[in-house]
Design an enzyme around this catalytic site. Structure first.
Site, PDB file in Angstrom:
ATOM      1  N   ASN A 172     -11.831  47.074 -45.474  1.00 15.58           N
ATOM      2  CA  ASN A 172     -12.486  46.450 -46.623  1.00 15.58           C
ATOM      3  C   ASN A 172     -11.859  46.951 -47.915  1.00 15.58           C
ATOM      4  O   ASN A 172     -11.741  48.164 -48.106  1.00 15.58           O
ATOM      5  CB  ASN A 172     -13.977  46.817 -46.618  1.00 15.58           C
ATOM      6  CG  ASN A 172     -14.695  46.328 -47.866  1.00 15.58           C
ATOM      7  OD1 ASN A 172     -14.917  45.123 -48.013  1.00 15.58           O
ATOM      8  ND2 ASN A 172     -15.035  47.236 -48.766  1.00 15.58           N
ATOM      9  N   GLU A 173     -11.464  46.030 -48.770  1.00 16.38           N
ATOM     10  CA  GLU A 173     -10.979  46.349 -50.135  1.00 16.38           C
ATOM     11  C   GLU A 173     -10.081  47.585 -50.152  1.00 16.38           C
ATOM     12  O   GLU A 173     -10.315  48.513 -50.939  1.00 16.38           O
ATOM     13  CB  GLU A 173     -12.170  46.509 -51.093  1.00 16.38           C
ATOM     14  CG  GLU A 173     -12.947  45.227 -51.267  1.00 16.38           C
ATOM     15  CD  GLU A 173     -14.017  45.277 -52.358  1.00 16.38           C
ATOM     16  OE1 GLU A 173     -14.298  46.352 -52.907  1.00 16.38           O
ATOM     17  OE2 GLU A 173     -14.576  44.196 -52.663  1.00 16.38           O
ATOM     18  N   TYR A 244     -16.898  38.884 -57.937  1.00 16.29           N
ATOM     19  CA  TYR A 244     -18.262  38.896 -58.490  1.00 16.29           C
ATOM     20  C   TYR A 244     -18.183  38.484 -59.950  1.00 16.29           C
ATOM     21  O   TYR A 244     -17.206  38.782 -60.636  1.00 16.29           O
ATOM     22  CB  TYR A 244     -18.871  40.297 -58.379  1.00 16.29           C
ATOM     23  CG  TYR A 244     -19.089  40.735 -56.942  1.00 16.29           C
ATOM     24  CD1 TYR A 244     -20.213  40.318 -56.240  1.00 16.29           C
ATOM     25  CD2 TYR A 244     -18.162  41.540 -56.292  1.00 16.29           C
ATOM     26  CE1 TYR A 244     -20.420  40.709 -54.920  1.00 16.29           C
ATOM     27  CE2 TYR A 244     -18.352  41.928 -54.961  1.00 16.29           C
ATOM     28  CZ  TYR A 244     -19.485  41.506 -54.287  1.00 16.29           C
ATOM     29  OH  TYR A 244     -19.677  41.891 -52.981  1.00 16.29           O
ATOM     30  N   GLU A 292     -16.690  38.058 -49.750  1.00 20.40           N
ATOM     31  CA  GLU A 292     -17.679  38.634 -50.694  1.00 20.40           C
ATOM     32  C   GLU A 292     -17.639  37.815 -51.969  1.00 20.40           C
ATOM     33  O   GLU A 292     -16.567  37.726 -52.603  1.00 20.40           O
ATOM     34  CB  GLU A 292     -17.366  40.097 -51.022  1.00 20.40           C
ATOM     35  CG  GLU A 292     -17.767  41.065 -49.939  1.00 20.40           C
ATOM     36  CD  GLU A 292     -17.670  42.516 -50.392  1.00 20.40           C
ATOM     37  OE1 GLU A 292     -17.974  42.806 -51.561  1.00 20.40           O
ATOM     38  OE2 GLU A 292     -17.262  43.344 -49.551  1.00 20.40           O
ATOM     39  N   GLN A 349     -24.967  39.912 -51.248  1.00 15.37           N
ATOM     40  CA  GLN A 349     -25.248  40.082 -49.834  1.00 15.37           C
ATOM     41  C   GLN A 349     -26.476  39.248 -49.486  1.00 15.37           C
ATOM     42  O   GLN A 349     -26.786  38.332 -50.245  1.00 15.37           O
ATOM     43  CB  GLN A 349     -25.419  41.559 -49.546  1.00 15.37           C
ATOM     44  CG  GLN A 349     -24.131  42.346 -49.901  1.00 15.37           C
ATOM     45  CD  GLN A 349     -24.130  43.793 -49.423  1.00 15.37           C
ATOM     46  OE1 GLN A 349     -24.990  44.255 -48.712  1.00 15.37           O
ATOM     47  NE2 GLN A 349     -23.111  44.547 -49.851  1.00 15.37           N
TER      48      GLN A 349
HETATM   49  O1  AHR Z   1     -21.083  44.073 -51.986  1.00 17.36           O
HETATM   50  C1  AHR Z   1     -21.065  45.285 -52.676  1.00 17.36           C
HETATM   51  C2  AHR Z   1     -19.687  45.963 -52.627  1.00 17.36           C
HETATM   52  O2  AHR Z   1     -18.787  45.203 -53.378  1.00 17.36           O
HETATM   53  C3  AHR Z   1     -19.048  46.067 -51.278  1.00 17.36           C
HETATM   54  O3  AHR Z   1     -19.436  47.188 -50.582  1.00 17.36           O
HETATM   55  C4  AHR Z   1     -17.591  46.164 -51.624  1.00 17.36           C
HETATM   56  O4  AHR Z   1     -16.770  45.656 -50.620  1.00 17.36           O
HETATM   57  C5  AHR Z   1     -17.471  45.436 -52.940  1.00 17.36           C
HETATM   58  O5  AHR Z   1     -16.786  46.189 -53.878  1.00 17.36           O
END
Ligand code: AHR
Length: 501
Positions: A172-173, A244, A292, A349
């Site tokens: 992840n990332e 985001y 995400e 989420q």
């Molecule tokens: O979704 C919250 C966080 O955002 C996750 O853990 C991460 O993958 C991202 O930076």
């Protein structure tokens, strides 16, 4: 009043929509698991401790796939901690979010929960502190039928049948400095490729997701995609994207134009993937897993006050307002416009943590504003994505130019003889009259025009008050092959046509 036009034709196909574009995400973070999906003492808990009220809200969303267990958390996670008798499971320092992880929920429980929710699991392996060995053992534990150390251990733990988890994220990332075990593109590319090979030797039927950049503003984007895919291209099926959004400047017109930024990001990742395809003379086309995405900014300051090393603190509990729901609608529209390449996407989420569903500990479960566009897209957005031809007035903002007020995607479900028009009016102060040419859909009638609207862009929902909720009194009529629709200022609209004969 503003005016726009659209042509919708069943021959203008983008692609069949992969249902998994309506996926979501549960991380061991905050109250997503403990106090969210799992609360054994809650009056509505089932025999395994899962909250039935939460499951009910998840079922209404019809979530096809749920990513698990992280997120940042997976980069220091030992999957072995979460299997076997609960009383023997260790309490660990969870380093990503600086909490205590009790491991009372782990792989087997989550697979059970996902079955109850009617979802597949998208599992992630730890490529931060661990690597090939832990990943190959983990997939053997999950997917191998029997007769080997790890598969027999699963059977000993009460799971006779393999879980057959199909989709796996390779870390992840991994580009992020906040990640435990951050890697350079070279380090990650090599590790991901070799881990993929080993995992496929255990189970050749799986699909694998290679980590893309953590977001489009990372300094190494898009070189990260090019360099890592150069290693992983033939071993993986998807490259991941995360993004985001937030309205920190409180400039709502600008905020609602963020679909443009998202579209750019997707198009860039497609270009880089196709460049590597050409470089490698590959026959394979890389698909995108936008695993995400969401709005995330309301809780940032609050979270700085939280103490470390507590169990299930209220982290990342964004309370979403009406304009956030509009942007979520626009994000979903953008994915549908890219249905030929974006095959999976996960709203991050699902419960409590930047989530459409909120819970009170020992209390109610309720729907945030963003729940509604997500539900509408997931329930009505199945079928073929059509390319609408849109002609709309435009606006400029601080970050964007030539943004159309009308943002729209169209889904044709041939089997059910239904056409769904998702339409966002981005104008924050004026209604938009839209003429939609649907003359190719003879014998169709308007079944419903659902609207999400509110006078106050900042209106929020609470456990007690669903101030922002959809109604079905949208103003549309169909005459002579044209739908005339009136979209209120700043509104999310779902216009559903159905064949009547
Ligand atoms: O979704 C919250 C966080 O955002 C996750 O853990 C991460 O993958 C991202 O930076």
């Amino acid at each position: 009043m503003q005016k726009a036009k659209m042509i919708v034709d069943k021959e203008y196909k983008i692609a069949d929509i992969d249902d998994r574009v309506y996926g979501s995400f549960i991380e061991h973070l905050g109250r997503a698991v403990y106090g969210g999906i799992y609360e054994p003492n809650h009056p509505k808990a089932d025999e395994q401790g899962f909250r039935k009220d939460v499951l009910g809200l998840v079922e209404q969303l019809n979530v096809p796939i749920v990513r698990y267990p992280g997120g940042n958390m997976v980069s220091a996670y030992n999957w072995e901690d979460g299997v076997g008798p609960k009383e023997d499971r260790p309490r660990r320092l969870e380093l990503a979010w600086r909490t205590i992880e009790t491991n009372q929920v782990g792989t087997n429980e989550f697979v059970d929960w996902a079955k109850k929710a009617g979802s597949e699991v998208m599992m992630a392996v730890n490529l931060g502190t661990r690597g090939i060995d832990a990943a190959r053992n983990f997939i053997e534990y999950c997917n191998h039928p029997s007769g080997s150390y790890w598969s027999d251990l699963r059977r000993k733990h009460g799971y006779e049948q393999p879980h057959n988890i199909k989709t796996w994220c390779l870390g992840n990332e991994m580009d992020g400095p906040w990640q435990v075990g951050q890697k350079t593109a070279y380090e990650y590319g090599r590790l991901a490729k070799e881990t993929a090979k080993a995992m496929r030797l255990v189970d050749p039927t799986i699909e694998l997701v290679s980590c893309g950049s953590s977001n489009s503003t990372m300094p190494t984007f898009p070189e990260w995609e090019a360099e890592t895919l150069d290693h992983t291209y033939e071993e993986v099926d998807y490259i991941s994207l995360h993004q985001y959004f937030g309205n920190k400047d409180q400039d709502s017109q600008n905020y609602l134009a963020n679909g443009i930024e998202l579209d750019r990001f997707i198009s860039t990742v497609i270009s880089i993937s196709d460049y590597i395809k050409a470089k490698k003379r590959s026959q394979k086309t890389m698909m995108l897993s936008f695993d995400e995405w969401n709005v995330w900014y309301h809780s940032t300051d609050h979270d700085k006050q939280l103490d470390s090393w507590t169990i299930a603190p209220p982290q990342l509990e964004d309370h979403y307002n009406f304009e956030d729901a509009l942007l979520v609608g626009s994000i979903l529209i953008t994915f549908l416009k890219h249905a030929d390449r974006v095959k999976m996407a996960c709203m991050a989420q699902l419960v409590n943590v930047i989530a459409p569903i909120m819970t009170d500990n020992m209390g109610a479960a309720w729907k945030q504003t963003i729940y509604y566009p997500y539900m509408h897209a997931s329930v009505f957005g199945r079928g073929t994505s059509l390319q609408p031809v849109v002609s709309s007035p435009k606006f400029d903002t601080k970050d964007f130019t030539d943004v159309e007020y009308l943002d729209s995607a169209v889904v044709y479900n041939e089997e059910h003889e239904e056409v769904t028009i998702f339409a966002l009016n981005r104008h924050i102060s004026e209604a938009l009259a839209v003429d939609i040419n649907v003359s190719g859909f003879e014998e169709y009638q308007i079944a419903e025009h659902v609207v999400l609207e509110h006078d106050d862009l900042k209106a929020v929902n609470t456990a007690q008050n669903q101030a922002v909720a959809p109604h079905s009194n949208g103003k549309s009529s169909l005459k002579g092959g044209f739908v005339e629709a009136m979209l209120s200022k700043a509104s999310w609209n779902v216009i559903r046509l159905k064949r009547v004969k």
